[in-house]
Scaffold this motif. Structure first.
Motif, PDB file in Angstrom:
ATOM      1  N   UNK A 100      34.106  32.051  49.877  1.00  0.00           N
ATOM      2  CA  UNK A 100      35.105  32.883  49.191  1.00  0.00           C
ATOM      3  C   UNK A 100      34.531  34.118  48.510  1.00  0.00           C
ATOM      4  N   UNK A 101      33.198  34.199  48.363  1.00  0.00           N
ATOM      5  CA  UNK A 101      32.588  35.387  47.732  1.00  0.00           C
ATOM      6  C   UNK A 101      31.531  35.951  48.682  1.00  0.00           C
ATOM      7  N   UNK A 102      31.915  36.917  49.496  1.00  0.00           N
ATOM      8  CA  UNK A 102      31.006  37.471  50.508  1.00  0.00           C
ATOM      9  C   UNK A 102      30.909  38.987  50.338  1.00  0.00           C
ATOM     10  N   UNK A 103      29.685  39.472  50.143  1.00  0.00           N
ATOM     11  CA  UNK A 103      29.422  40.908  50.063  1.00  0.00           C
ATOM     12  C   UNK A 103      28.844  41.337  51.414  1.00  0.00           C
ATOM     13  N   UNK A 104      29.523  42.255  52.099  1.00  0.00           N
ATOM     14  CA  UNK A 104      29.041  42.746  53.401  1.00  0.00           C
ATOM     15  C   UNK A 104      28.276  44.051  53.199  1.00  0.00           C
ATOM     16  N   UNK A 105      26.941  43.968  53.264  1.00  0.00           N
ATOM     17  CA  UNK A 105      26.126  45.165  53.034  1.00  0.00           C
ATOM     18  C   UNK A 105      26.340  46.225  54.105  1.00  0.00           C
ATOM     19  N   UNK A 106      26.521  45.793  55.333  1.00  0.00           N
ATOM     20  CA  UNK A 106      26.555  46.748  56.450  1.00  0.00           C
ATOM     21  C   UNK A 106      27.958  46.975  57.000  1.00  0.00           C
ATOM     22  N   UNK A 107      28.965  46.632  56.194  1.00  0.00           N
ATOM     23  CA  UNK A 107      30.342  46.893  56.602  1.00  0.00           C
ATOM     24  C   UNK A 107      30.992  45.685  57.265  1.00  0.00           C
ATOM     25  N   UNK A 108      32.226  45.900  57.717  1.00  0.00           N
ATOM     26  CA  UNK A 108      33.007  44.807  58.297  1.00  0.00           C
ATOM     27  C   UNK A 108      33.523  45.203  59.671  1.00  0.00           C
ATOM     28  N   UNK A 109      33.226  44.356  60.637  1.00  0.00           N
ATOM     29  CA  UNK A 109      33.595  44.600  62.031  1.00  0.00           C
ATOM     30  C   UNK A 109      35.104  44.704  62.215  1.00  0.00           C
ATOM     31  N   UNK A 110      35.857  43.902  61.462  1.00  0.00           N
ATOM     32  CA  UNK A 110      37.305  43.869  61.655  1.00  0.00           C
ATOM     33  C   UNK A 110      38.044  44.783  60.676  1.00  0.00           C
ATOM     34  N   UNK A 111      37.395  45.888  60.334  1.00  0.00           N
ATOM     35  CA  UNK A 111      38.042  46.946  59.559  1.00  0.00           C
ATOM     36  C   UNK A 111      37.746  48.287  60.214  1.00  0.00           C
ATOM     37  N   UNK A 112      38.708  49.211  60.071  1.00  0.00           N
ATOM     38  CA  UNK A 112      38.470  50.595  60.474  1.00  0.00           C
ATOM     39  C   UNK A 112      38.600  51.459  59.226  1.00  0.00           C
ATOM     40  N   UNK A 113      38.065  52.670  59.323  1.00  0.00           N
ATOM     41  CA  UNK A 113      38.241  53.568  58.179  1.00  0.00           C
ATOM     42  C   UNK A 113      38.394  55.003  58.644  1.00  0.00           C
ATOM     43  N   UNK A 114      38.979  55.791  57.771  1.00  0.00           N
ATOM     44  CA  UNK A 114      39.245  57.194  58.070  1.00  0.00           C
ATOM     45  C   UNK A 114      37.939  57.980  58.151  1.00  0.00           C
ATOM     46  N   UNK A 115      37.875  58.922  59.095  1.00  0.00           N
ATOM     47  CA  UNK A 115      36.704  59.809  59.164  1.00  0.00           C
ATOM     48  C   UNK A 115      36.831  60.940  58.147  1.00  0.00           C
ATOM     49  N   UNK A 116      38.027  61.111  57.596  1.00  0.00           N
ATOM     50  CA  UNK A 116      38.268  62.183  56.623  1.00  0.00           C
ATOM     51  C   UNK A 116      38.062  61.688  55.194  1.00  0.00           C
ATOM     52  N   UNK A 117      38.537  60.475  54.925  1.00  0.00           N
ATOM     53  CA  UNK A 117      38.506  59.926  53.567  1.00  0.00           C
ATOM     54  C   UNK A 117      38.003  58.493  53.630  1.00  0.00           C
ATOM     55  N   UNK A 118      36.713  58.246  53.271  1.00  0.00           N
ATOM     56  CA  UNK A 118      36.123  56.916  53.412  1.00  0.00           C
ATOM     57  C   UNK A 118      36.792  55.839  52.565  1.00  0.00           C
ATOM     58  N   UNK A 119      37.647  56.237  51.618  1.00  0.00           N
ATOM     59  CA  UNK A 119      38.341  55.216  50.820  1.00  0.00           C
ATOM     60  C   UNK A 119      39.542  54.632  51.556  1.00  0.00           C
ATOM     61  N   UNK A 120      39.953  55.274  52.659  1.00  0.00           N
ATOM     62  CA  UNK A 120      41.073  54.754  53.445  1.00  0.00           C
ATOM     63  C   UNK A 120      40.533  53.756  54.472  1.00  0.00           C
ATOM     64  N   UNK A 121      40.675  52.468  54.137  1.00  0.00           N
ATOM     65  CA  UNK A 121      40.132  51.385  54.973  1.00  0.00           C
ATOM     66  C   UNK A 121      41.285  50.488  55.410  1.00  0.00           C
ATOM     67  N   UNK A 122      41.262  50.072  56.674  1.00  0.00           N
ATOM     68  CA  UNK A 122      42.377  49.299  57.243  1.00  0.00           C
ATOM     69  C   UNK A 122      41.859  48.029  57.903  1.00  0.00           C
ATOM     70  N   UNK A 123      42.532  46.907  57.629  1.00  0.00           N
ATOM     71  CA  UNK A 123      42.218  45.663  58.344  1.00  0.00           C
ATOM     72  C   UNK A 123      42.690  45.793  59.785  1.00  0.00           C
ATOM     73  N   UNK A 124      41.929  45.238  60.713  1.00  0.00           N
ATOM     74  CA  UNK A 124      42.303  45.289  62.121  1.00  0.00           C
ATOM     75  C   UNK A 124      42.871  43.943  62.565  1.00  0.00           C
ATOM     76  N   UNK A 125      44.000  43.991  63.240  1.00  0.00           N
ATOM     77  CA  UNK A 125      44.627  42.751  63.718  1.00  0.00           C
ATOM     78  C   UNK A 125      43.942  42.268  64.992  1.00  0.00           C
ATOM     79  N   UNK A 126      43.656  43.184  65.910  1.00  0.00           N
ATOM     80  CA  UNK A 126      43.041  42.793  67.186  1.00  0.00           C
ATOM     81  C   UNK A 126      41.610  43.286  67.276  1.00  0.00           C
ATOM     82  N   UNK A 127      41.133  43.449  68.509  1.00  0.00           N
ATOM     83  CA  UNK A 127      39.733  43.832  68.703  1.00  0.00           C
ATOM     84  C   UNK A 127      39.556  45.295  69.094  1.00  0.00           C
ATOM     85  N   UNK A 128      40.674  45.988  69.401  1.00  0.00           N
ATOM     86  CA  UNK A 128      40.533  47.314  70.002  1.00  0.00           C
ATOM     87  C   UNK A 128      40.820  48.456  69.026  1.00  0.00           C
ATOM     88  N   UNK A 129      39.911  49.429  69.000  1.00  0.00           N
ATOM     89  CA  UNK A 129      40.091  50.676  68.259  1.00  0.00           C
ATOM     90  C   UNK A 129      39.844  51.803  69.256  1.00  0.00           C
TER      91      UNK A 129
END
Length: 232
Positions: A100-129
Motif C-alpha cells: 500500500x505504500x510504494x514510491x516509484x523512483x523511475x515513474x509508472x508504466x501505466x501512466x501517461x503525462x503531458x509533454x507541455x505540463x509535467x503535472x498533468x498525469x493520467x492513469x492508463x486503462x489499457x496498454x496502448x499510447x
C-alpha cells in the motif's frame, strides 16, 4: 505500539521472476534497442513513435504477468511492519500484490503525462499510447517514465524514508544505478540492512548486515522469518 519502519529498495530482479525483461539485459541493449533511443528525451524527440511502441510492448507484457512470492511476502509484511517500498521498477506488481505504500523512483508504466505540463498525469486503462493522444491542453502524451538525463522527482521522499528506517531491505537490484544506489548509504548506522540477490552487490560492511545470495522468490520468505524472529 507503533510498528517498526521497514524500508525496502527493489529493482529489476524482483520483477524479472514474474517474466518482465530486466533493464539492459544484454550489452546496454533493451530488446535490440540502444537504451538512449527509447529512454531519453533525445530519443523521444528523434522518434516518438518508436518510444511509444516500445512502452506499449512493455505494458502489454506487464499486463500478462503476475506478482511473484517476492512481491507477496512484502505485502504480507505490512501485518507486522510499517512497510515503505522504494522501487526502481515502473510496473505495478507491488501494488497488485497488495503493498500500500510504494514510491516509484523511475515513474509508472501505466501512466501517461503531458509533454507541455509535467503535472498533468493520467492513469492508463489499457496498454496502448499513440501519437495523437493528447492532454487536456492539446499536447502529445508521453510515458510517465523518468528517462536518462531527467530529474528523479521522488528521490527526496525516498531519502527521507530511508533516513527513518528501522530496518532496510534491498531486493533484486545491483546497486549500480544512481541516485537510487546511494540510498543504502543513508540508512541509520544502528539499523540492520538485509540484501537479497543471486548476484550480491557490494554493501559497506556494518553490524547487522544480512546477505541472502538467492533470488527474491526463494530468499524473501527467509527474510520474512528473520524479520519476525529478530526485528519485530
Amino acid at each position: 505500539m507503533a510498528k517498526k519502519k521497514l524500508v525496502v529498495l527493489t529493482g529489476a530482479g524482483i520483477s524479472a521472476e514474474s517474466g518482465i525483461a530486466t533493464f539492459r539485459d544484454a550489452n546496454g541493449l533493451w530488446e535490440g534497442h540502444d537504451v538512449m533511443e527509447v529512454a531519453s528525451p533525445q530519443g523521444w524527440h528523434k522518434n516518438p513513435e518508436l518510444v511509444l511502441d516500445f512502452y506499449n510492448q512493455r505494458r502489454k507484457n506487464a499486463i500478462s504477468v503476475k506478482p511473484n512470492a517476492g512481491h507477496e511476502v512484502l505485502a504480507e509484511l505490512e501485518k507486522y511492519f510499517d512497510v515503505r517500498i522504494i522501487t526502481q521498477n515502473v510496473d505495478d506488481l507491488h501494488e497488485r500484490a497488495g503493498s500500500t505504500h510504494v514510491i516509484h523512483l523511475h515513474g509508472k508504466l501505466f501512466e501517461s503525462r503531458s509533454t507541455l505540463d509535467p503535472t498533468l498525469v493520467y492513469k492508463m486503462a489499457g496498454w496502448e499510447l499513440k501519437l495523437g493522444d493528447k492532454c487536456e491542453r492539446g499536447s502529445q502524451l508521453r510515458p510517465n517514465i523518468v528517462w536518462f538525463g531527467e530529474q528523479v522527482p521522488m528521490m527526496e521522499q525516498a531519502m527521507a524514508e530511508t533516513m527513518q528506517a528501522d530496518v532496510f531491505l534491498v531486493a533484486g537490484t545491483s546497486l549500480v544505478v544512481y541516485p537510487a544506489a546511494g540510498l543504502v548509504d543513508l540508512v541509520p548506522n544502528e539499523s540492520p540492512v538485509i540484501v537479497v540477490d543471486p548476484n550480491l552487490p557490494y554493501v559497506r560492511p556494518k553490524p547487522n548486515l544480512h546477505l541472502f545470495e538467492e533470488k527474491a522468490t526463494t530468499g524473501m520468505p527467509k527474510v520474512a522469518t528473520l524479520l519476525r524472529e529478530k526485528y519485530l
